[in-house]
Design a protein around this motif. Structure first.
Motif, PDB file in Angstrom:
ATOM      1  N   HIS A   1      -4.370   0.906   2.288  1.00 56.26           N
ATOM      2  CA  HIS A   1      -3.482  -0.231   1.992  1.00 56.26           C
ATOM      3  C   HIS A   1      -2.474   0.145   0.908  1.00 56.26           C
ATOM      4  CE1 HIS A   1      -4.817  -3.588   4.408  1.00 56.26           C
ATOM      5  NE2 HIS A   1      -6.072  -3.472   4.036  1.00 56.26           N
TER       6      HIS A   1
ATOM      7  N   ASP B   1      -5.055  -4.892   8.605  1.00 57.47           N
ATOM      8  CA  ASP B   1      -5.799  -3.652   8.786  1.00 57.47           C
ATOM      9  C   ASP B   1      -5.247  -2.858   9.978  1.00 57.47           C
ATOM     10  OD1 ASP B   1      -7.264  -4.374   6.647  1.00 57.47           O
ATOM     11  OD2 ASP B   1      -9.036  -4.989   7.777  1.00 57.47           O
TER      12      ASP B   1
ATOM     13  N   HIS C   1      -9.756  -8.409  -0.445  1.00 58.09           N
ATOM     14  CA  HIS C   1      -9.514  -7.928  -1.809  1.00 58.09           C
ATOM     15  C   HIS C   1      -8.183  -8.431  -2.339  1.00 58.09           C
ATOM     16  CE1 HIS C   1      -7.702  -4.917   0.848  1.00 58.09           C
ATOM     17  NE2 HIS C   1      -6.763  -4.911  -0.061  1.00 58.09           N
TER      18      HIS C   1
ATOM     19  N   HIS D   1     -10.581   2.612   2.545  1.00 55.07           N
ATOM     20  CA  HIS D   1      -9.711   1.595   3.154  1.00 55.07           C
ATOM     21  C   HIS D   1      -8.608   1.125   2.186  1.00 55.07           C
ATOM     22  CE1 HIS D   1      -8.960  -1.903   5.809  1.00 55.07           C
ATOM     23  NE2 HIS D   1      -8.865  -2.614   4.698  1.00 55.07           N
TER      24      HIS D   1
END
Ligand code: KG4
Ligand code: ZN
Length: 333
Positions: free
Chosen positions: A115, A301, A140, A111
């Motif tokens: 990003h 996301d 994060h 993931h």
């Protein structure tokens, strides 16, 4: 290469179709925000179940929007982690089902890799490495030096909360809606960011971050202030300025120390216009190119970034047509 991406690591169900890691043909997202507003945060079990209701309709929409059929889809990319386990498992199972039906290989994607590359998607000019990438979301808060589309080194991370999480908690303290980032920035528009001098934790210390002290200072200010819209705006603006000051200054310091060509801001918090404006100004001062995701859909996301990361990961070891599809195994997750 045309890749269909699936993302379901947290509270967004998303399916996208991307060509050659750069051209977004469709980027569909079903947000669970309304579901999680009731609990002011994500309940993992609820999030996992909600993904299952959306996969089929998003797939149909993605194929319709891109005007493609399965004949043209060459691989299926799926987020394999990090994320909420139940949410990830549902996405992976859906990908495995599509792989079995349509005979396409699965490319597992990290993931964070998605990003990291999200500001490169849709760029018409050449992206110049190395790049200092600040990836900030609810989950994060990391600073990377990125040397190619598949090589990145983390140089800093948060020691406690991520910036998005701090925005969410600050909004909750101020009685604003979840998710907190957009609520705080909206409230801050009419506020005076100099009204409260909130701390800038670890501003000049290395590349790690810490937002717990800022949160505590904020709660003390809120306790003493009148509960008016005007004061809420001043507090929101002062909080946003403190958080964004730390984020932007560390990114630019990394850019000069590591002598990079570009700085990128990615992740949910990259939607913040005040943060973008600060980084743009500072990047011009030090003479580096600044990029953020071209579309707000690529900030939070999404599956576009997953399909893009899959393209670069598999460029070197792509299976020729006719090969047996390579399914991911539990060990590889
Ligand atoms: O990347 P993302 O969708 O999910 C995670 O991986 O966490 O990021 C969501 C986070 C939330 O914490 C939200 O408050 C924050 O991004 N966010 C913002 C803004 N829009 C979303 N933070 C600051 N300003 C915004 N405009
Ligand atoms: Zn994320």
């Amino acid at each position: 290469m045309i890749i269909l991406g699936i993302e379901s690591s947290c509270d967004e169900t998303a399916i996208a179709i991307v060509e050659d890691g750069n051209k977004v043909l469709s980027n569909t997202i079903a947000s669970q925000i309304l579901i999680h507003q009731k609990t002011s945060g994500v309940v993992p079990e609820v999030a996992a179940r909600a993904h299952l209701d959306k996969f089929d309709s998003l797939l149909e929409l993605a194929l319709k929007e891109s005007n493609l059929s399965w004949d043209q889809i060459e691989a299926i990319a799926v987020t394999a982690g990090p994320g909420l386990v139940g949410c990830l498992l549902n996405g992976i199972t859906y990908a495995a089902t599509l792989s079995a039906i349509h005979g396409r290989p699965i490319i597992p994607v990290n993931h964070i890799h998605g990003h990291i590359l999200s500001a490169t998607i849709g760029c018409s000019d050449e992206v110049k490495f190395p790049i200092a990438v600040l990836s900030v979301s609810g989950g994060h808060n990391d600073l990377y030096i990125v040397r190619s589309f598949t090589e990145f080194e983390k140089i800093g991370e948060t020691l406690d909360d991520a910036a998005g999480e701090a925005f969410d908690k600050a909004a909750k303290m101020l009685g604003l809606d979840y998710p907190g980032g957009p609520s705080i920035s909206k409230q801050a528009i009419n506020g005076d960011s100099d009204k409260y001098n909130l701390p800038r934790p670890m501003l000049n210390k290395g590349y790690d971050f810490s937002f717990s002290g800022l949160k505590t200072a904020l709660s003390l200010v809120i306790e003493k202030c009148p509960n008016t819209e005007e004061e809420k705006a001043n507090i929101a603006a002062s909080f946003q300025a403190a958080a964004n000051d730390v984020l932007s200054q560390k990114l630019i310091r990394a850019a000069t120390e590591f002598n990079v060509s570009e700085v990128h801001l990615v992740g949910g918090v990259s939607a913040n216009l005040d943060l973008r404006a600060r980084i743009l100004r500072m990047s011009q001062e030090v003479g580096v190119t600044f990029r953020h995701p071209a579309d707000f859909k690529l900030c939070t996301d999404n599956a576009g970034m997953i399909a893009a990361a899959a393209f670069y990961t598999n460029k070197a070891n792509w299976l020729p047509p006719g090969e047996v599809p390579k399914l991911i195994t539990w060990e590889s997750l």
